[in-house]
Scaffold this active site. Structure first.
Site, mmCIF file in Angstrom:
data_model
loop_
_atom_site.group_PDB
_atom_site.id
_atom_site.type_symbol
_atom_site.label_atom_id
_atom_site.label_comp_id
_atom_site.label_asym_id
_atom_site.label_seq_id
_atom_site.Cartn_x
_atom_site.Cartn_y
_atom_site.Cartn_z
ATOM 1 N N ASP A 33 8.074 -4.656 11.087
ATOM 2 C CA ASP A 33 9.337 -5.370 11.290
ATOM 3 C C ASP A 33 9.120 -6.605 12.158
ATOM 4 O O ASP A 33 8.219 -6.629 12.999
ATOM 5 C CB ASP A 33 10.340 -4.412 11.957
ATOM 6 C CG ASP A 33 11.780 -4.898 11.826
ATOM 7 O OD1 ASP A 33 12.014 -5.898 11.119
ATOM 8 O OD2 ASP A 33 12.661 -4.283 12.446
ATOM 9 N N HIS B 48 6.465 -13.619 6.519
ATOM 10 C CA HIS B 48 5.938 -12.572 5.640
ATOM 11 C C HIS B 48 4.479 -12.866 5.293
ATOM 12 O O HIS B 48 3.648 -11.972 5.243
ATOM 13 C CB HIS B 48 6.768 -12.461 4.361
ATOM 14 C CG HIS B 48 8.189 -12.053 4.620
ATOM 15 N ND1 HIS B 48 8.510 -11.005 5.443
ATOM 16 C CD2 HIS B 48 9.375 -12.551 4.180
ATOM 17 C CE1 HIS B 48 9.840 -10.875 5.497
ATOM 18 N NE2 HIS B 48 10.379 -11.805 4.735
ATOM 19 N N LEU C 99 -10.197 5.526 3.020
ATOM 20 C CA LEU C 99 -8.818 5.445 3.528
ATOM 21 C C LEU C 99 -7.856 5.273 2.349
ATOM 22 O O LEU C 99 -8.149 4.518 1.418
ATOM 23 C CB LEU C 99 -8.704 4.222 4.460
ATOM 24 C CG LEU C 99 -7.308 3.786 4.883
ATOM 25 C CD1 LEU C 99 -6.706 4.776 5.879
ATOM 26 C CD2 LEU C 99 -7.333 2.399 5.531
HETATM 27 C C1 FPP Z 1 10.142 -6.965 8.011
HETATM 28 O O1 FPP Z 1 10.377 -8.171 8.653
HETATM 29 C C2 FPP Z 1 9.203 -7.076 6.917
HETATM 30 C C3 FPP Z 1 9.480 -6.889 5.586
HETATM 31 C C4 FPP Z 1 10.801 -6.543 5.070
HETATM 32 C C5 FPP Z 1 8.454 -7.063 4.553
HETATM 33 C C6 FPP Z 1 7.071 -6.693 4.931
HETATM 34 C C7 FPP Z 1 6.163 -7.379 4.016
HETATM 35 C C8 FPP Z 1 4.949 -7.898 4.326
HETATM 36 C C9 FPP Z 1 4.309 -7.762 5.642
HETATM 37 C C10 FPP Z 1 4.205 -8.681 3.332
HETATM 38 C C11 FPP Z 1 3.786 -7.983 2.089
HETATM 39 C C12 FPP Z 1 3.141 -6.700 2.326
HETATM 40 C C13 FPP Z 1 2.145 -6.178 1.593
HETATM 41 C C14 FPP Z 1 1.721 -4.780 1.852
HETATM 42 C C15 FPP Z 1 1.439 -6.918 0.554
HETATM 43 P P1 FPP Z 1 11.856 -8.749 8.608
HETATM 44 O O2 FPP Z 1 11.919 -9.765 7.532
HETATM 45 O O3 FPP Z 1 12.815 -7.627 8.506
HETATM 46 O O4 FPP Z 1 11.936 -9.443 10.011
HETATM 47 P P2 FPP Z 1 13.265 -9.677 10.876
HETATM 48 O O5 FPP Z 1 13.798 -8.319 11.205
HETATM 49 O O6 FPP Z 1 12.735 -10.393 12.072
HETATM 50 O O7 FPP Z 1 14.184 -10.496 10.043
#
Ligand code: FPP
Length: 247
Positions: free
Chosen positions: A22, A39, A133
């Site tokens: 997050d 991201h 893993l």
């Molecule tokens: C949360 O940050 C993150 C996500 C909803 C997406 C996670 C995705 C990645 C790290 C990239 C792709 C992953 C893989 C495994 C290829 P948020 O957007 O909720 O952040 P915020 O709460 O600060 O808005």
């Protein structure tokens, strides 16, 4: 960082670590960048944490990459996340194979956009023989969805006479979940300072140690994973018993 790693007790490393990644959006905002770049930077953390987990002998790493609720984000962000997923999986297969990482996924996968689903299946197929893993991506995942699906499956078997209601025990239920065959996580990490579970692995985390850190996901790397594991190792896991019974 090597110092932190050397403090980890090899026999007490969790077999399974689950992470709610997050804070990508807030990380980007803080830097005056578009959320999507958050991201993108998050992918670097995925790579680093996967490597770190392999190094200390973790067997399963589950990452919450896209929740069912995430569909309600602005369409451009959803599209960007899906493309990033396809791009990342395709780009990482060679390294995953080099490092012995087997890819798996949980969630309502058939409902993903076709190209994401296809890339995912290819990734799973091409890494299926790796043994070091298992990296489990939770995609279009919701724990309530998973529990309902399992319940429906068992109810169908009971209705058709292939399962007696009295045979529905923990094992039968676990076998109907999408995490079938995967041990429960002993450690659940959430980054970015939020202290919620957000519909993630509700059944499986019954006994997990919870670790919350204010660090945003793009700033979470090897060192932070080692710190979380060390914190886990300092805790006493009692499973309802008292200290003296543990020896
Ligand atoms: C949360 O940050 C993150 C996500 C909803 C997406 C996670 C995705 C990645 C790290 C990239 C792709 C992953 C893989 C495994 C290829 P948020 O957007 O909720 O952040 P915020 O709460 O600060 O808005």
């Amino acid at each position: 960082m090597n110092d932190l790693k050397s403090l980890i007790i090899p026999d007490k490393v969790p077999r399974h670590i689950a992470i709610i990644m997050d804070g990508n959006g807030r990380w980007a905002k803080q830097k005056g960048m578009p959320r999507v770049l958050g991201h993108r930077s998050g992918v670097k953390s995925v790579r680093e944490v996967t490597e770190a987990a392999g190094e200390i002998g973790v067997e399963y790493l589950t990452l919450y990459a896209f929740s069912t609720e995430n569909w309600s984000r602005p369409p451009a962000e959803v599209t960007a996340l899906m493309s990033l997923l396809v791009e990342t999986i395709r780009g990482e297969i060679r390294d995953l194979n080099k490092n012995g990482v087997r890819l798996q996924a949980i969630g309502n996968l058939e409902a993903l956009p076709k190209s994401s689903y296809k890339a995912l299946l290819e990734g799973i197929e091409q890494t299926k023989n790796n043994k070091r893993l298992t990296l489990v991506l939770a995609l279009n995942y919701s724990a309530k969805w998973e529990i309902l699906r399992a319940t429906r499956l068992l109810a169908e078997q009971a209705a058709s006479g292939t399962l007696r209601p009295e045979d529905i025990d923990e094992r039968a239920f676990e076998n109907a979940l999408s995490t079938r065959g995967i041990p429960d996580p002993e450690l659940l990490i959430r980054t970015s300072g939020e202290t919620r579970i957000s519909n993630f692995l509700l059944w499986q985390i019954a006994y997990a140690e919870l670790y919350f850190t204010p660090v945003f996901w793009p700033d979470f790397g090897k060192e932070q994973l080692f710190e979380a594991v060390l914190s886990y190792q300092r805790r006493e896991r009692r499973f309802g018993k008292i200290s003296e019974q543990l020896v």
